[in-house]
Design an enzyme around this catalytic site. Structure first.
Site, mmCIF file in Angstrom:
data_model
loop_
_atom_site.group_PDB
_atom_site.id
_atom_site.type_symbol
_atom_site.label_atom_id
_atom_site.label_comp_id
_atom_site.label_asym_id
_atom_site.label_seq_id
_atom_site.Cartn_x
_atom_site.Cartn_y
_atom_site.Cartn_z
ATOM 1 N N GLU A 132 20.421 48.964 37.183
ATOM 2 C CA GLU A 132 18.975 49.127 37.017
ATOM 3 C C GLU A 132 18.296 49.460 38.350
ATOM 4 O OE1 GLU A 132 18.804 49.775 34.097
ATOM 5 O OE2 GLU A 132 17.378 48.375 33.227
ATOM 6 N N THR A 185 10.725 55.368 35.063
ATOM 7 C CA THR A 185 10.369 53.971 35.338
ATOM 8 C C THR A 185 9.663 53.872 36.690
ATOM 9 O OG1 THR A 185 12.297 53.272 34.093
ATOM 10 C CG2 THR A 185 11.309 51.623 35.513
#
Ligand code: ADP
Length: 311
Positions: A132, A185
């Site tokens: 991530e 993101t």
């Protein structure tokens, strides 16, 4: 050295993070949307991504979240191992339903399984978070935790990491619309102000408590009342075309709540029962059909198991 070749195919599910009030801490796992991965142990040490289908993503280990996450795991594993990874993507990158998380979590879960489970689920969350970090610059766990643990999860603390699996009421069904525009993101994070007021914080932590209580007591009205975000949604929803109209359509059809899935552009609506979830899907499809944008709609029960082996 390991003998040639032990291999498994896994389903790596999509996930909905944040769930309105729980930015970076809450998430849940879907069961009809996800990638597949084939992970093998080989005799040649090191991590290799040998095939990617369904998306244009880097094969280079250090540039792919699956490679980075498995390297983190192998660093903590004492002996030398060779791993090969095949990725079959169904979840589009940048969709906001945990595309990167599915790859990182699926890969570390499968490698752990092939090595006879030396690491706890909590440790796997830590390794997957390295993926991530590569995808978004931030090692968040709100997608990888529900993918690995299944159901609804709470990240109570990041330092030290403390991930808690919550209860999943049987009748909850997600409707997710994914408008085919890319919201990275990292971009979605850049629109967020770094300071919140005490008033906003009070509102938000009241809702987090309410949502968790509602899940454990299967109080669907309380779950609905708690699916409210006074901090992030007002800032991020401007990046998503028709957000307000989708939300209104979903709530008019009886959804318990509706908000941004992860960092968007996907929007989720949580309903009690499949019938309502389908009515919600029809209503939001109608809203989006007028935009001229391409979109996908998914309807899914909550997957309380998480990643699983498939034949
Ligand atoms: P999502 O919220 O859907 O996970 P992100 O924007 O967090 O989307 O992650 C997607 C980013 O991660 C893209 O820039 C993509 O190129 C990168 N990436 C690297 N490896 C993978 C992978 N195996 N699966 C998905 N995305 C990956």
């Amino acid at each position: 050295m390991q003998s040639q070749t032990k291999s498994i195919r896994v389903f790596a599910p999509a996930t909905v993070a944040n769930l309105s009030c729980g930015f970076d801490v809450l998430g849940c796992c879907l069961d009809t949307v996800g990638d597949e991965m084939v992970i093998s142990i080989t005799s040649e040490p090191g991590v290799r991504i040998t095939k990617i289908e369904g998306a244009d993503l880097p094969l280079e280990t250090r540039k792919n979240v699956a490679g980075v996450a498995v390297e983190a795991l192998l660093e903590a594993y004492e002996s030398e191992v060779g791993i090969e990874i095949e990725i079959y993507k169904n979840i589009k990158a940048g969709s906001g339903i945990g595309s990167s998380a599915a790859s990182s979590a699926g890969a570390v879960w499968a490698v752990n399984h092939l090595l006879d489970n030396p690491f706890s689920p909590q440790k796997l969350v830590e390794f997957a978070m390295e993926g991530e970090k590569l995808a978004s610059g931030n090692a968040h766990a709100d997608n990888v935790a529900p993918a690995l643990l299944g159901g609804f999860t709470l990240v109570r603390s990041y330092a030290p990491l403390d991930v808690i699996k919550l209860h999943t009421p049987e009748d909850l069904v997600m409707t997710v619309i994914h408008p085919q525009i890319e919201v990275k993101t990292s971009d979605a994070r850049s629109v967020i102000k770094q300071k919140v007021t005490l008033q906003q914080a009070i509102h938000q932590w009241g809702n987090v408590g309410g949502l968790i209580s509602g899940l454990f007591t299967e109080n669907y009205d309380l779950i609905g009342r708690s699916l409210e975000d006074v901090i992030i949604e007002p800032m991020r929803s401007i990046l998503i075309p028709e957000f307000k109209n989708v939300k209104k359509a979903a709530m008019d059809k009886g959804a318990l709540g509706c908000g941004i899935s992860g960092s968007g552009p996907s929007i989720f609506a949580l309903s009690k029962g499949m019938e309502t979830a389908k009515l919600v899907a029809t209503a939001i499809r109608e809203v989006y059909s007028k935009t001229g944008l391409d979109f996908d709609i998914h309807i899914s029960k909550i997957n309380s198991k998480g990643i699983k082996i498939i034949e």
